[in-house]
Design an enzyme around this catalytic site. Structure first.
Site, mmCIF file in Angstrom:
data_model
loop_
_atom_site.group_PDB
_atom_site.id
_atom_site.type_symbol
_atom_site.label_atom_id
_atom_site.label_comp_id
_atom_site.label_asym_id
_atom_site.label_seq_id
_atom_site.Cartn_x
_atom_site.Cartn_y
_atom_site.Cartn_z
ATOM 1 N N ASP A 197 -6.501 4.055 -5.094
ATOM 2 C CA ASP A 197 -7.257 3.916 -3.503
ATOM 3 C C ASP A 197 -7.932 5.494 -3.292
ATOM 4 O OD1 ASP A 197 -7.577 1.719 -1.132
ATOM 5 O OD2 ASP A 197 -6.926 3.569 -0.126
ATOM 6 N N LYS A 206 0.853 -1.042 -0.070
ATOM 7 C CA LYS A 206 0.045 -0.058 0.101
ATOM 8 C C LYS A 206 0.798 1.196 0.035
ATOM 9 C CE LYS A 206 -4.616 0.739 0.119
ATOM 10 N NZ LYS A 206 -5.644 -0.103 -0.407
HETATM 11 N N1 GLU Z 1 -7.030 -0.176 -3.429
HETATM 12 C C1 GLU Z 1 -7.753 -1.023 -3.643
HETATM 13 C C2 GLU Z 1 -8.211 -2.025 -2.488
HETATM 14 O O1 GLU Z 1 -7.770 -1.711 -1.371
HETATM 15 C C3 GLU Z 1 -7.462 -1.813 -4.914
HETATM 16 C C4 GLU Z 1 -5.953 -2.354 -4.968
HETATM 17 C C5 GLU Z 1 -5.686 -2.764 -6.267
HETATM 18 O O2 GLU Z 1 -6.208 -2.906 -7.381
HETATM 19 O O3 GLU Z 1 -4.416 -3.056 -6.325
HETATM 20 O O4 GLU Z 1 -8.171 -3.198 -2.403
#
Ligand code: GLU
Length: 424
Positions: free
Chosen positions: A147, A107
């Site tokens: 996100d 993240k």
């Molecule tokens: N931010 C999204 C999540 O929390 C997607 C992450 C992604 O697609 O890599 O799942």
């Protein structure tokens, strides 16, 4: 009391892990490794603002483990902290394990307030953050995505910056890109659609018909708005919606398409908020939304909104966690006691990363699927994941879907660690 209010998401994630580790009697040598992110990158970088001032921004990227390529979004928020990013990376590991994607969690976050920044400033922040991460992001080892407060626009800047530096177009370096730049059809709606599939399966199991089921949605960003649109299209009644500015209620259910247009296709709605929408019965607060007499409550915004202080007020039969970490461990206990079926984040919102995976596969192979193909593959994966978690919960954990989801993911992660061993 203190503890629940101030519980940071990282401590919350570790609490969830330890609970399941104990129930399943997981080897402490493995649990130990899950309790530490393998890598935390923190960077402070300068950006020249529109008025000529130089501002310093702080950004993070966390890799939770490195059994598989790292995957996870980037969040822009004035409140984002290192601990929050650590927790979000941890949840990505579990999310990917549940749906069976070949990824470990990651993240990113940048401390900034997009509401106070111009598009030019946001672009500079995104490009400079990408530059700071130029040896971290990689199509083979760390693939970012959107996100909170980031979208296809930011992903296009990341794609461009990374590609310029590498001297070639790296389609696989980031997902959630605009379709015109190798993004996947169906990616924008994927998280909300995934929450819908999981909710639909849960309703079926509980024998509640979709037609007329009532829903309150907290958060009307990418996840909440798509979830509301899709579930309304299938006959459900979205009676309450709220966002950071406030909430709206209409017991007859909103025309969600009309609400969507009011929020996203209306230049006068500068804040992109549901507040001010006129076809309502009354205004409500976020807190009131959690206590509404509805069938389904869908927190689709941020962490720690359902705590042990408001969990008793929840009257919904189902909580569909579109957000990451919306329910604290203290609230979980109360909801369990009150027979509320919690569809945990690591299962319910896994649709986003699942279609990100599809986008990555398509980008790496320069081969593109139709929207129908994407949606039906997503449906298959989400339904299968739901069934396995539901069955497990039935057999082992008295309907505790969070514990069951963690248990299934943990069993897979243990296998990964065992097979890879410890180097050297
Ligand atoms: N931010 C999204 C999540 O929390 C997607 C992450 C992604 O697609 O890599 O799942």
């Amino acid at each position: 009391m203190e503890e629940e209010i101030n519980i940071d998401p990282w401590r919350m994630a570790i609490k969830q892990l330890d609970k399941v580790g104990k129930i399943l009697n997981i080897d402490e040598n493995i649990l130990k490794r899950l309790r530490y992110p393998v890598r935390i990158i923190e960077t402070n970088f300068p950006v020249v603002m529109d008025d000529g001032r130089v501002e310093i921004f702080t950004g993070f990227r966390v890799h939770h483990n490195e059994n598989l390529p790292n995957k996870g979004g980037i969040r822009y928020s004035p409140d984002v902290t290192k601990e929050e990013v650590m927790a979000l990376a941890f949840w990505m590991t579990f999310k990917c394990a549940i749906v069976g994607l070949p990824y470990s969690g990651a993240k990113g976050g940048v401390i900034c307030n997009p509401r106070e920044l111009s598009v030019k400033e946001l672009e500079k922040i995104t490009r400079r953050y990408t530059h700071q991460m130029i040896n971290v992001f990689n199509p083979r080892s760390d693939i970012p995505a959107p996100d909170i407060n980031t979208s296809a626009r930011e992903m296009a800047w990341i794609y461009d910056t990374y590609s310029m530096w590498g001297g070639h177009s790296a389609l696989g370096v980031v997902t959630g890109k605009p379709v015109e730049l190798g993004g996947s059809l169906g990616r924008a709606s994927a998280t909300g659609r995934g929450v819908f599939f999981i909710t639909r399966q849960a309703l079926q199991k509980l024998g509640i018909p979709m037609e007329g089921v009532t829903i309150a949605v907290q958060g009307f960003g990418n996840v909440g708005s798509w979830f509301a649109r899709i579930i309304a299209e299938h006959g459900a009644k979205v009676v309450a919606v709220s966002d950071w500015k406030g909430g709206i209620y209409n017991e007859n259910g909103f025309d969600v398409e009309d609400l969507y247009k009011y929020v996203f296709e209306n230049p006068e709605n500068e804040n992109k908020s549901v507040t001010g929408y006129t076809k309502i019965t009354k205004e409500i607060t976020n807190e009131e939304l959690f206590g509404l007499e509805v069938d389904i409550l869908a927190p689709c915004a941020i962490e720690s909104v359902i705590t042990k202080y408001n969990a008793e007020n929840v009257k919904a039969k189902i909580i569909a966690e579109g957000a990451n970490g919306p329910t604290t461990p203290g609230a979980d206990e109360i909801l369990m006691k009150n027979n509320v079926l919690v569809l945990p984040d690591i299962l319910a919102n896994a649709g986003g990363v699942t279609v990100s995976y599809f986008e990555w596969v398509q980008g790496n192979d320069a081969l593109f699927w139709t929207e129908e193909e994407v949606n039906s593959k997503l449906e298959e994966i989400m339904t299968r994941a739901f069934d396995s978690v539901f069955e497990y919960a039935d057999e082992c954990c008295t309907q505790d879907m969070r514990t069951a989801a963690y248990a299934i993911a943990l069993e897979r992660l243990v296998k990964q660690y065992e097979l890879r061993g410890i180097y050297p």
